[in-house]
Design an enzyme around this catalytic site. Sequence first.
Site, PDB file in Angstrom:
ATOM      1  N   GLY A 183       0.829  -1.207   0.000  1.00 43.18           N
ATOM      2  CA  GLY A 183       0.000   0.000   0.000  1.00 43.18           C
ATOM      3  C   GLY A 183       0.859   1.252   0.000  1.00 43.18           C
ATOM      4  O   GLY A 183       2.041   1.227  -0.374  1.00 43.18           O
ATOM      5  N   SER A 184       0.258   2.334   0.474  1.00 43.09           N
ATOM      6  CA  SER A 184       0.937   3.632   0.408  1.00 43.09           C
ATOM      7  C   SER A 184       1.930   3.806   1.557  1.00 43.09           C
ATOM      8  O   SER A 184       1.814   3.139   2.600  1.00 43.09           O
ATOM      9  CB  SER A 184      -0.124   4.734   0.484  1.00 43.09           C
ATOM     10  OG  SER A 184      -0.844   4.581   1.685  1.00 43.09           O
TER      11      SER A 184
ATOM     12  N   GLY B 166       1.788   2.517   5.350  1.00 38.23           N
ATOM     13  CA  GLY B 166       2.920   1.634   5.676  1.00 38.23           C
ATOM     14  C   GLY B 166       3.536   2.010   7.016  1.00 38.23           C
ATOM     15  O   GLY B 166       3.892   1.148   7.831  1.00 38.23           O
TER      16      GLY B 166
ATOM     17  N   GLU C  73       5.560  -3.289   1.079  1.00 37.16           N
ATOM     18  CA  GLU C  73       5.643  -3.071  -0.369  1.00 37.16           C
ATOM     19  C   GLU C  73       4.950  -1.747  -0.640  1.00 37.16           C
ATOM     20  O   GLU C  73       3.718  -1.679  -0.694  1.00 37.16           O
ATOM     21  CB  GLU C  73       4.958  -4.226  -1.121  1.00 37.16           C
ATOM     22  CG  GLU C  73       5.615  -5.584  -0.920  1.00 37.16           C
ATOM     23  CD  GLU C  73       6.984  -5.688  -1.592  1.00 37.16           C
ATOM     24  OE1 GLU C  73       7.307  -4.841  -2.452  1.00 37.16           O
ATOM     25  OE2 GLU C  73       7.733  -6.607  -1.245  1.00 37.16           O
TER      26      GLU C  73
ATOM     27  N   CYS D 137       2.445   0.643  -8.795  1.00 36.23           N
ATOM     28  CA  CYS D 137       3.475   1.158  -7.877  1.00 36.23           C
ATOM     29  C   CYS D 137       4.795   1.433  -8.603  1.00 36.23           C
ATOM     30  O   CYS D 137       5.562   2.293  -8.191  1.00 36.23           O
ATOM     31  CB  CYS D 137       3.702   0.167  -6.746  1.00 36.23           C
ATOM     32  SG  CYS D 137       4.052  -1.493  -7.331  1.00 36.23           S
TER      33      CYS D 137
END
Length: 520
Positions: A196-197, A201, A218, A253
């Site tokens: 995610g963002s 995170g 990630e 991403c």
Amino acid sequence: MSPLVYTPLHEIEKIHADLEATFKSGKLQDIEYRKYVLAQLGYLVKDNFNAIELALEKDLGRPPLESEFVEINPTIDEAVIAYENVANWSKPVKPAFSSAWGATQRIVYKEGKGVVLVIGAFNFPLMTGLNPVISAIAAGNTVVYKPSEMTPATSALLSELLPKYVDRHVIHVVNGSIPETTKLLELPYGHVMFTGSGPVGRIVAGAVAKTLTPVTLELGGKSPVIIDPKSCDLPSTARRILFGKTHNSGQICIAPDYVIVPRYFQDTLVEALKKAYDEFFPEGPFAHRAMSRMINANAYNRLRGLVEKTEGEIVVGGEFKESIRGIAPTIVKNCTWTDALMSQEIFGPVLPLIPVDDLEEGLAHVRSNDVPLAVYVFSSDKRFQDKIRRETQSGSILFNDVVLQAIAEGLPFGGVGPSGSGGYHNGKYGFDVFTHDRASMNVHPLLTYSRLDSVLSFRFPPYLGRTFLMKHMAPALPKRPKGPPTKSSSSYGASTWVPIIVALFVAGGVAAQKTKVLSR
Ligand code: NAD
């Protein structure tokens, strides 16, 4: 399609306890059982190919071919690779022979870590969800899978399908948004995999610290593209960059985020991008199944706002269609480092071009920003490629293409620092993330008690009078260096080795000729 139903908060602890009980029962230690679950996961995707494709289209407006290429087929592939290799990957490993420890049997056992929590992102529900679930199962864990609430059709479908294929006590889906994820994160796990963002995170990393749970993050970032005008293939450069911005509507991403291009070459690149755009969208980008849409109104408005604020010049695209959350692939030239489009990860089909007078200026900016997930270099000049690789840092670096590293067999996928930590898919890299290397040592029966103790008795107190022994047993070091090396090892690149190899080749050829002459 059934609606997405959030998991009641009070059920979460019970789900966790069930999964923990299954893990502790040792059920997943059986490799044949793991292979069964892996095959079931592969069949789940294969049997429901069309339904998954439709759900992804409903959530993301994504054309079916895109889903097949980067989600559905790679997920089946991940299951197949894990199925075929899990027995081998799980074999205990014996360290190399050591004269000091030769009398012991040293083994590293590959073991599951416990209950794994997988938190997925919206943009690739299978890649960020089922993919890590497959790796976690291969490594012998049970799994709580929390898909994104922003893809309700796909998350509902996976929640409905998973219990039909795999025992709920082995993989359990928990649906919800912040409250459900927060509750999940209060519990301890063998490992957490979050995609995610960056801001979320940080929340996840803070939460897992409380239970000392290891985590793989990630995340995202601004992945630059660097153009070498002297050696890039212009039409394919333009097509590939545009593909990276068009696919999933740029919500990737590792999408190319911005392009660093020599000032004198900017308009040439723009012309090539325009040509690629016309090839890609003969009926316009908003035509049926031409390209994906922004995930929701927030994402659409955020990116539209950035485009409205840019001080660059829109040279391709620039159209918006609010009713379908559509943003045409948009190329913006003459952007500066302080442009609105450079203020955050773009995560959509907008591409700023930053003209530079000097490559060093571009590299200095790349280095001073957060380490990105990817760096893309369009050049066929090995020296240019090596220079960028040596002088930048990123999760991955691709030469002459974009995005494909995420699905390329044999490569790890992950970021560095702000773009994430820990590489997982593809293949064994995912298995390794969820595996505990359990060290084991067994002293050989012939050397137990009296004999070994007599050899190693110096370690037992009282120590008085024996310290000299350890000093004599200190490991030998290499010869003391006279100073730092005069030539850095990195300078032994292709430029040094190629002439040597050519010289050896020529010398070999001459020798062979001589041999032939002699043997006539
Ligand atoms: P997000 O961070 O908004 O959400 C990810 C997950 O976190 C969702 O399941 C969501 O329910 C949960 N969540 C959201 N807010 C939370 C909170 N406050 N507390 C606990 N949980 C919370 O990310 P997104 O919008 O789904 O995905 C986009 C981002 O993900 C982009 O930054 C992109 O670069 C990144 N991404 C990274 C990868 C990778 O592999 N590195 C892959 C895909 C996406």
